[in-house]
Design a protein around this motif. Sequence first.
Motif, PDB file in Angstrom:
ATOM      1  N   UNK A   6       0.837  -1.207   0.000  1.00  0.00           N
ATOM      2  CA  UNK A   6       0.000   0.000   0.000  1.00  0.00           C
ATOM      3  C   UNK A   6       0.867   1.250   0.000  1.00  0.00           C
ATOM      4  N   UNK A   7       1.899   1.262   0.832  1.00  0.00           N
ATOM      5  CA  UNK A   7       2.789   2.429   0.914  1.00  0.00           C
ATOM      6  C   UNK A   7       3.423   2.713  -0.440  1.00  0.00           C
ATOM      7  N   UNK A   8       3.908   1.686  -1.072  1.00  0.00           N
ATOM      8  CA  UNK A   8       4.568   1.858  -2.370  1.00  0.00           C
ATOM      9  C   UNK A   8       3.561   2.232  -3.454  1.00  0.00           C
ATOM     10  N   UNK A   9       2.418   1.576  -3.450  1.00  0.00           N
ATOM     11  CA  UNK A   9       1.404   1.885  -4.459  1.00  0.00           C
ATOM     12  C   UNK A   9       0.932   3.333  -4.323  1.00  0.00           C
ATOM     13  N   UNK A  10       0.685   3.768  -3.098  1.00  0.00           N
ATOM     14  CA  UNK A  10       0.252   5.152  -2.882  1.00  0.00           C
ATOM     15  C   UNK A  10       1.314   6.145  -3.355  1.00  0.00           C
ATOM     16  N   UNK A  11       2.582   5.825  -3.113  1.00  0.00           N
ATOM     17  CA  UNK A  11       3.660   6.708  -3.582  1.00  0.00           C
ATOM     18  C   UNK A  11       3.686   6.754  -5.111  1.00  0.00           C
ATOM     19  N   UNK A  12       3.494   5.608  -5.754  1.00  0.00           N
ATOM     20  CA  UNK A  12       3.429   5.573  -7.217  1.00  0.00           C
ATOM     21  C   UNK A  12       2.269   6.418  -7.740  1.00  0.00           C
ATOM     22  N   UNK A  13       1.138   6.304  -7.088  1.00  0.00           N
ATOM     23  CA  UNK A  13      -0.034   7.067  -7.523  1.00  0.00           C
ATOM     24  C   UNK A  13       0.152   8.568  -7.320  1.00  0.00           C
ATOM     25  N   UNK A  19       2.660  14.271 -11.742  1.00  0.00           N
ATOM     26  CA  UNK A  19       3.265  14.459 -13.057  1.00  0.00           C
ATOM     27  C   UNK A  19       2.211  14.854 -14.079  1.00  0.00           C
ATOM     28  N   UNK A  20       1.107  14.128 -14.125  1.00  0.00           N
ATOM     29  CA  UNK A  20       0.061  14.424 -15.108  1.00  0.00           C
ATOM     30  C   UNK A  20      -0.605  15.768 -14.843  1.00  0.00           C
ATOM     31  N   UNK A  21      -0.835  16.097 -13.580  1.00  0.00           N
ATOM     32  CA  UNK A  21      -1.443  17.386 -13.237  1.00  0.00           C
ATOM     33  C   UNK A  21      -0.528  18.533 -13.656  1.00  0.00           C
ATOM     34  N   UNK A  22       0.764  18.357 -13.425  1.00  0.00           N
ATOM     35  CA  UNK A  22       1.721  19.395 -13.800  1.00  0.00           C
ATOM     36  C   UNK A  22       1.800  19.633 -15.294  1.00  0.00           C
ATOM     37  N   UNK A  23       1.517  18.610 -16.076  1.00  0.00           N
ATOM     38  CA  UNK A  23       1.600  18.737 -17.536  1.00  0.00           C
ATOM     39  C   UNK A  23       0.296  19.209 -18.173  1.00  0.00           C
ATOM     40  N   UNK A  24      -0.792  19.139 -17.436  1.00  0.00           N
ATOM     41  CA  UNK A  24      -2.110  19.463 -17.997  1.00  0.00           C
ATOM     42  C   UNK A  24      -2.206  20.894 -18.514  1.00  0.00           C
ATOM     43  N   UNK A 119      -2.889   1.290 -13.594  1.00  0.00           N
ATOM     44  CA  UNK A 119      -2.742   1.370 -12.133  1.00  0.00           C
ATOM     45  C   UNK A 119      -3.921   0.728 -11.416  1.00  0.00           C
ATOM     46  N   UNK A 120      -5.117   0.818 -11.989  1.00  0.00           N
ATOM     47  CA  UNK A 120      -6.269   0.133 -11.385  1.00  0.00           C
ATOM     48  C   UNK A 120      -6.053  -1.380 -11.412  1.00  0.00           C
TER      49      UNK A 120
END
Length: 173
Positions: A6-13, A19-24, A119-120
């Motif tokens: 969970x810790x790693x998955x949350x960090x990946x998300x 990244x995607x928000x910054x590029x939008x 990711x889902x």
Amino acid sequence: MLPALRTRFDALEMQRTALLTGLASHPASELERKPAPDRWSVLEILEHLVRADEGSVRQLERRDAPAPTLPARLAAGLKLRIIRLILGRVRLKVPVKGLLPGGQPVSLAELSRRWGESRCRLAGYLETIAPEGLRAPLFRHPIAGWLTLEQGLDFHLHHVGVHRAQIDRLVAR
């Protein structure tokens, strides 16, 4: 999901969404621009990251990992450390052709959709892992070989981080 996963998955998300928000807010023309003929555009870098994520999830879902052996786990861990030391410092060839951008422009919206779907699927897979599965070699890196899920997720975090720095340099120009 097990806490370590969970810790790693949350960090990946968090990494993916930031990244995607910054590029939008960047125009498509900027995201499609190549810094040189032999270099990737921002969208090509993103496509590479999405393809890596999708490929990892497909491989995990096949569940064809070998039986764990201590020597194999140690060797893979050592190779992974070496790869992480090199990645980002030296320009490397992509080890699998399927991880290369496809050659046709793919929009930020499409890459975002695909990455979210991947990711889902990853989250669904991670939900099925029992505690004894943490030590099993379930994730196959094309160079390092079979890794545990924790090692594989840590590698993805590092991989995206390296390419995030590359993207940040491109959009700052």
